[in-house]
Design an enzyme around this catalytic site. Sequence first.
Site, PDB file in Angstrom:
ATOM      1  N   GLY A  75      19.912 -67.168 -33.688  1.00  0.00           N
ATOM      2  CA  GLY A  75      19.961 -68.603 -33.403  1.00  0.00           C
ATOM      3  C   GLY A  75      19.585 -68.846 -31.964  1.00  0.00           C
ATOM      4  O   GLY A  75      19.537 -67.909 -31.160  1.00  0.00           O
ATOM      5  N   CYS A 102      20.763 -60.326 -33.721  1.00  0.00           N
ATOM      6  CA  CYS A 102      20.419 -61.038 -32.482  1.00  0.00           C
ATOM      7  C   CYS A 102      21.584 -61.946 -32.055  1.00  0.00           C
ATOM      8  O   CYS A 102      22.651 -61.454 -31.728  1.00  0.00           O
ATOM      9  CB  CYS A 102      19.113 -61.804 -32.685  1.00  0.00           C
ATOM     10  SG  CYS A 102      18.372 -62.254 -31.108  1.00  0.00           S
ATOM     11  N   TYR A 103      21.425 -63.263 -32.116  1.00  0.00           N
ATOM     12  CA  TYR A 103      22.542 -64.117 -31.709  1.00  0.00           C
ATOM     13  C   TYR A 103      23.804 -63.808 -32.529  1.00  0.00           C
ATOM     14  O   TYR A 103      24.921 -63.841 -32.001  1.00  0.00           O
ATOM     15  CB  TYR A 103      22.181 -65.607 -31.837  1.00  0.00           C
ATOM     16  CG  TYR A 103      23.358 -66.503 -31.513  1.00  0.00           C
ATOM     17  CD1 TYR A 103      23.696 -66.756 -30.192  1.00  0.00           C
ATOM     18  CD2 TYR A 103      24.163 -67.029 -32.526  1.00  0.00           C
ATOM     19  CE1 TYR A 103      24.810 -67.527 -29.885  1.00  0.00           C
ATOM     20  CE2 TYR A 103      25.273 -67.797 -32.233  1.00  0.00           C
ATOM     21  CZ  TYR A 103      25.589 -68.047 -30.914  1.00  0.00           C
ATOM     22  OH  TYR A 103      26.685 -68.804 -30.607  1.00  0.00           O
ATOM     23  N   HIS A 189      15.052 -58.041 -34.809  1.00  0.00           N
ATOM     24  CA  HIS A 189      14.951 -58.780 -36.079  1.00  0.00           C
ATOM     25  C   HIS A 189      14.392 -57.895 -37.188  1.00  0.00           C
ATOM     26  O   HIS A 189      13.194 -57.660 -37.250  1.00  0.00           O
ATOM     27  CB  HIS A 189      14.058 -60.008 -35.887  1.00  0.00           C
ATOM     28  CG  HIS A 189      14.710 -61.053 -35.035  1.00  0.00           C
ATOM     29  ND1 HIS A 189      15.541 -62.008 -35.577  1.00  0.00           N
ATOM     30  CD2 HIS A 189      14.689 -61.259 -33.699  1.00  0.00           C
ATOM     31  CE1 HIS A 189      16.003 -62.768 -34.601  1.00  0.00           C
ATOM     32  NE2 HIS A 189      15.505 -62.339 -33.449  1.00  0.00           N
ATOM     33  N   GLU A 191      14.179 -58.723 -40.246  1.00  0.00           N
ATOM     34  CA  GLU A 191      13.611 -59.543 -41.327  1.00  0.00           C
ATOM     35  C   GLU A 191      12.125 -59.833 -41.157  1.00  0.00           C
ATOM     36  O   GLU A 191      11.465 -60.247 -42.093  1.00  0.00           O
ATOM     37  CB  GLU A 191      14.405 -60.864 -41.450  1.00  0.00           C
ATOM     38  CG  GLU A 191      14.281 -61.841 -40.287  1.00  0.00           C
ATOM     39  CD  GLU A 191      15.220 -61.543 -39.112  1.00  0.00           C
ATOM     40  OE1 GLU A 191      15.719 -60.402 -39.021  1.00  0.00           O
ATOM     41  OE2 GLU A 191      15.431 -62.440 -38.277  1.00  0.00           O
ATOM     42  N   ASP A 247       7.800 -75.412 -61.445  1.00  0.00           N
ATOM     43  CA  ASP A 247       9.254 -75.586 -61.338  1.00  0.00           C
ATOM     44  C   ASP A 247       9.831 -76.259 -62.584  1.00  0.00           C
ATOM     45  O   ASP A 247      10.787 -75.766 -63.184  1.00  0.00           O
ATOM     46  CB  ASP A 247       9.621 -76.415 -60.093  1.00  0.00           C
ATOM     47  CG  ASP A 247       9.061 -75.810 -58.821  1.00  0.00           C
ATOM     48  OD1 ASP A 247       8.681 -74.623 -58.859  1.00  0.00           O
ATOM     49  OD2 ASP A 247       8.980 -76.520 -57.804  1.00  0.00           O
ATOM     50  N   LYS A 389      10.741 -70.259 -54.159  1.00  0.00           N
ATOM     51  CA  LYS A 389       9.557 -70.464 -55.011  1.00  0.00           C
ATOM     52  C   LYS A 389       9.040 -69.148 -55.621  1.00  0.00           C
ATOM     53  O   LYS A 389       8.697 -69.102 -56.799  1.00  0.00           O
ATOM     54  CB  LYS A 389       8.452 -71.103 -54.163  1.00  0.00           C
ATOM     55  CG  LYS A 389       7.251 -71.552 -54.943  1.00  0.00           C
ATOM     56  CD  LYS A 389       7.441 -72.970 -55.385  1.00  0.00           C
ATOM     57  CE  LYS A 389       6.300 -73.492 -56.199  1.00  0.00           C
ATOM     58  NZ  LYS A 389       6.520 -74.891 -56.571  1.00  0.00           N
TER      59      LYS A 389
END
Length: 533
Positions: A75, A102-103, A189, A191, A247, A389
Amino acid sequence: MAYSESGPSATSSAPTPPDSGHQETIVVIDFGSQYSRLIARRIRESKVYCELIPHTAPWETVAHLNPKGIVLSGGPASVYEKDAPLPPDWVYESRLPVLGICYGMQAMVHQLGGKVAPASRREYGYAELIQDTPSDPIFHETPESMQVWMSHGDHISELPPGFSVLAHTDNSPIAALGDRNGRIGIQFHPEVVHTPKGKQLIENFLYKICGCSGSWTPGNFVSETVAAIRDQVGGGKVICALSGGVDSAVAATLVHRAIGDRLTCIFVNNGLMRHREPERVRETFKKYMEMNLSYVNATEHFLGALRSVTDPETKRKVIGEEFINVFEDEASRLGQVDFLAQGTLYPDVIESQVPGDDVSAKIKTHHNVGGLPEHMRMELVEPLRYLFKDEVREVGLELGLPREMVFRQPFPGPGLAIRIIGEVTNDSLDTLREADRILMEEIEDAGLYEDLWQSFAVLTDSRSVGVTGDFRTYGNVIAIRAVTSDDAMTADWARIPYEVLGRVSNRICNEAPGVNRVVYDITSKPPGTIEWE
Ligand code: XMP
């Protein structure tokens, strides 16, 4: 490091995770990083279900998920700022494994008695992570030295009691830390793709530390969701508006599996669809789904209502209102209907989550059909409410839907009306439909369709001078728009090969009535939007 079962003694208010409940779940607490959703997607890609929740969420909103572990996202804040967002106490009281990123790591260190300090310079970009404790489960099957992606201003200057250093970089002597209770902090990170072993690290946390088994698969999703729909609907009737997009198709198919003929789908042809789109939707639903489908051709209705309308927002409003009128008429023919199925997706749900408003966030629903009138209020059935999605597409394939439907590019509700600049008439629709048909044929022939987020033609309100044979022409200008994107929030114009653009331009000028010029839109979003109106 072996994790002991004891952990720190919990306070008297320590919540005890319930024994029963949801499938295995990881809770991701969001501190506002641009990467929070990416963390959630990575966890799901690793076949573990997770939910992204605001940092203010009370334990009561999480307990029913029976979480196996907690991730604290990054963040923009600094833990020393006034009102810096911090993890709630239940994170530690639950004694669940925690991965602070991280944060998230800094917040955990700050709360557990360590020290966070501003780094002498902000670290942004690649760094070499050197493991100090290679035997730690978080590093399973990773090299002792590996590339990671950093983006931080603060760093850890002192470990909290009970923690040890797991890894360092040149700039961060404590780039990863952990304790004996499965609490891990990492400064980088995992991710993002710039941390090549990031997926392995996340999986190590999920499988080695939280003990997840990886049960989040499309097949399991389908069977659990079908059972949940049966529970919710009981003996009731459901209607669902089909748009032709993936969808609503997947949502309807799940409901159909659950309750069969008690579902009726309504497909409204508003006259603003692409070439052969209404026929295609009807054929596909007949062939693959065998469900009750009521088809309403309301073309005249919509075009009448759009006469002389040129303002984009007014077009949207008129189309939205007409849709509700037609839908309501059709629904009233079905007698008492208790439920409305919708293809709401997780990003819409996340967007409607308001920090500090967590209870309502859990029950708030997102009306993407547009507010139905009060007397038509039905209970919503939203089987895709927790899916991204790409997961919807996987579920679509699992359900046996055809690839052309599952990977169909998004198409806006107001359709071609917002791709005709100015008034929408039968003539302008014919011209645009033809130009768009040619574009799509060429895009598909070139094998580009699934690489593009969207590709379409726009009928501009410009006219231009041209020459055909010996004659001067004064014709319409078609703009081609093709973009790449992950989520439509940002987009880039697609680098379509010149040969393809050349063929598209030739054919449109030759085959689309009244068109003598084709231009290619090379605007990204921002500053442009994807649609022209
Ligand atoms: P923009 O033009 O805002 O579009 O960059 C982002 C995405 O949203 C779609 N879009 C709409 N979809 N009703 C819809 O159902 C609308 O009024 C609408 N306007 C834009 C657009 O096609 C793109 O995917």
